[in-house]
Each structure stands twice: as structure tokens, then as C-alpha cells.
Design a protein around this motif. Structure first.
Motif, PDB file in Angstrom:
ATOM      1  N   GLN A  35       1.126  -1.349   0.414  1.00  0.00           N
ATOM      2  CA  GLN A  35      -0.248   0.083  -0.235  1.00  0.00           C
ATOM      3  C   GLN A  35       0.978   1.617   0.339  1.00  0.00           C
ATOM      4  O   GLN A  35       2.193   1.470   0.257  1.00  0.00           O
ATOM      5  N   THR A  36       0.388   2.595  -0.865  1.00  0.00           N
ATOM      6  CA  THR A  36       1.152   3.931  -0.187  1.00  0.00           C
ATOM      7  C   THR A  36       0.592   4.140   0.636  1.00  0.00           C
ATOM      8  O   THR A  36      -1.211   4.320   1.130  1.00  0.00           O
ATOM      9  N   THR A  37       0.657   5.162   1.501  1.00  0.00           N
ATOM     10  CA  THR A  37       0.475   6.137   2.630  1.00  0.00           C
ATOM     11  C   THR A  37      -1.061   6.526   1.772  1.00  0.00           C
ATOM     12  O   THR A  37      -1.459   6.780   3.278  1.00  0.00           O
ATOM     13  N   TYR A  38      -1.439   6.951   1.312  1.00  0.00           N
ATOM     14  CA  TYR A  38      -1.978   7.714   0.536  1.00  0.00           C
ATOM     15  C   TYR A  38      -3.523   6.928   0.488  1.00  0.00           C
ATOM     16  O   TYR A  38      -4.253   6.643   1.508  1.00  0.00           O
ATOM     17  N   GLU A  39      -2.955   5.553   0.248  1.00  0.00           N
ATOM     18  CA  GLU A  39      -4.060   4.548   0.524  1.00  0.00           C
ATOM     19  C   GLU A  39      -5.257   4.141   1.491  1.00  0.00           C
ATOM     20  O   GLU A  39      -6.302   4.051   1.920  1.00  0.00           O
ATOM     21  N   ASN A  40      -3.642   3.696   2.586  1.00  0.00           N
ATOM     22  CA  ASN A  40      -3.531   3.478   3.734  1.00  0.00           C
ATOM     23  C   ASN A  40      -4.467   4.530   5.046  1.00  0.00           C
ATOM     24  O   ASN A  40      -5.644   4.168   5.755  1.00  0.00           O
ATOM     25  N   PHE A  41      -4.180   6.375   4.396  1.00  0.00           N
ATOM     26  CA  PHE A  41      -4.875   6.959   5.384  1.00  0.00           C
ATOM     27  C   PHE A  41      -6.052   7.281   5.078  1.00  0.00           C
ATOM     28  O   PHE A  41      -7.394   7.639   5.496  1.00  0.00           O
ATOM     29  N   ARG A  42      -6.062   6.730   3.689  1.00  0.00           N
ATOM     30  CA  ARG A  42      -7.923   7.075   3.175  1.00  0.00           C
ATOM     31  C   ARG A  42      -8.614   5.675   3.154  1.00  0.00           C
ATOM     32  O   ARG A  42      -9.830   5.670   2.799  1.00  0.00           O
ATOM     33  N   CYS A  43      -8.349   4.592   4.202  1.00  0.00           N
ATOM     34  CA  CYS A  43      -8.557   3.124   3.758  1.00  0.00           C
ATOM     35  C   CYS A  43      -9.677   2.564   2.662  1.00  0.00           C
ATOM     36  O   CYS A  43     -10.844   2.321   2.533  1.00  0.00           O
ATOM     37  N   ARG A  44      -8.579   2.849   1.576  1.00  0.00           N
ATOM     38  CA  ARG A  44      -8.756   2.369  -0.025  1.00  0.00           C
ATOM     39  C   ARG A  44      -9.273   1.026   0.165  1.00  0.00           C
ATOM     40  O   ARG A  44     -10.743   1.203  -1.212  1.00  0.00           O
ATOM     41  N   TYR A  45      -8.754   0.056   0.731  1.00  0.00           N
ATOM     42  CA  TYR A  45      -9.279  -1.080   0.875  1.00  0.00           C
ATOM     43  C   TYR A  45     -10.155  -1.899   2.071  1.00  0.00           C
ATOM     44  O   TYR A  45     -10.694  -2.826   2.519  1.00  0.00           O
ATOM     45  N   PRO A  51      -6.161  -5.334  -4.675  1.00  0.00           N
ATOM     46  CA  PRO A  51      -6.181  -5.818  -5.833  1.00  0.00           C
ATOM     47  C   PRO A  51      -4.026  -5.749  -6.214  1.00  0.00           C
ATOM     48  O   PRO A  51      -3.653  -7.085  -7.320  1.00  0.00           O
ATOM     49  N   TYR A  52      -3.407  -5.430  -5.175  1.00  0.00           N
ATOM     50  CA  TYR A  52      -1.877  -5.407  -5.575  1.00  0.00           C
ATOM     51  C   TYR A  52      -1.609  -5.942  -4.662  1.00  0.00           C
ATOM     52  O   TYR A  52      -0.305  -6.213  -4.849  1.00  0.00           O
ATOM     53  N   ASN A  53      -1.637  -6.619  -3.281  1.00  0.00           N
ATOM     54  CA  ASN A  53      -1.451  -7.698  -2.000  1.00  0.00           C
ATOM     55  C   ASN A  53      -1.066  -8.766  -2.502  1.00  0.00           C
ATOM     56  O   ASN A  53      -2.171 -10.036  -2.863  1.00  0.00           O
ATOM     57  N   VAL A  54       0.268  -9.261  -2.825  1.00  0.00           N
ATOM     58  CA  VAL A  54       0.262 -10.379  -3.627  1.00  0.00           C
ATOM     59  C   VAL A  54       0.867 -11.608  -2.090  1.00  0.00           C
ATOM     60  O   VAL A  54       2.128 -12.326  -2.846  1.00  0.00           O
TER      61      VAL A  54
END
Length: 96
Positions: A35-45, A51-54
Motif C-alpha cells: 500500500q501507499t501511505t495515501y491508500e492507508n490513510f484514506r482506507c481505500r481497501y 488487488p496489488y497485495n500478492v
């Protein structure tokens, strides 16, 4: 007791190491979850699968051992045109 400065430095180092340790732990979490920091703070998932977590190992390998693609920008290229005309036009924008 003989040197209060050394006690203050020990306390400062202890506090600073906690902040740095916290940052390291947070960024390792981001790397392992891809994740990026932005994705983490915006609770995207939240409620959805990232989809990028492998997986932890493959995410780590992707971040640290994958090749960086070459840039499509040529930062050493000569600038075409007269740069003084750009500054002249931007300086006169606010003037009547």
C-alpha cells in the motif's frame, strides 16, 4: 548525577528512537501489504481486497528487488526556445 547533560541526551535518544522505530514499523507494514501511505490513510481497501497485495514475501521482493523502469523524461536535454520570454510574460500578468 555528575553530568546532567548526559542524562538529558540519553532521554532524548530514547524518545527519538521510539519515533524512528514507529516509522520503520509503519513503513514495513505498508511494504508487506503493498500500500501507499495515501491508500492507508484514506482506507481505500476497507471491506475490499487489495488487488496489488500478492503476499508478504512477494510484496517485499517486489519493492526491494524489482528493476526500476527507465525514465521517459530526458532531464539532460537542452531547453528549446528563449527562456527570457517566459519570465517576461509571467512578470507582466499582474500589471495593467
Amino acid at each position: 548525577m555528575k553530568s546532567p547533560v548526559s542524562g538529558i541526551l540519553i532521554l532524548y535518544t530514547f524518545i527519538a528512537s521510539w519515533f524512528v522505530g514507529g516509522l520503520i514499523a509503519f513503513h514495513l507494514y505498508l511494504i508487506f501489504t503493498n500500500q501507499t501511505t495515501y491508500e492507508n490513510f484514506r482506507c481505500r481497501y476497507d471491506g475490499k481486497r487489495n488487488p496489488y497485495n500478492v503476499g508478504c514475501a512477494r510484496n517485499f521482493r517486489e519493492v526491494f528487488f524489482s528493476k526500476i523502469p527507465t525514465s521517459k523524461n530526458n532531464f539532460r536535454a537542452k531547453v528549446k526556445g528563449d527562456s527570457s520570454s517566459i519570465f517576461g510574460a509571467s512578470m507582466s500578468v499582474g500589471r495593467p
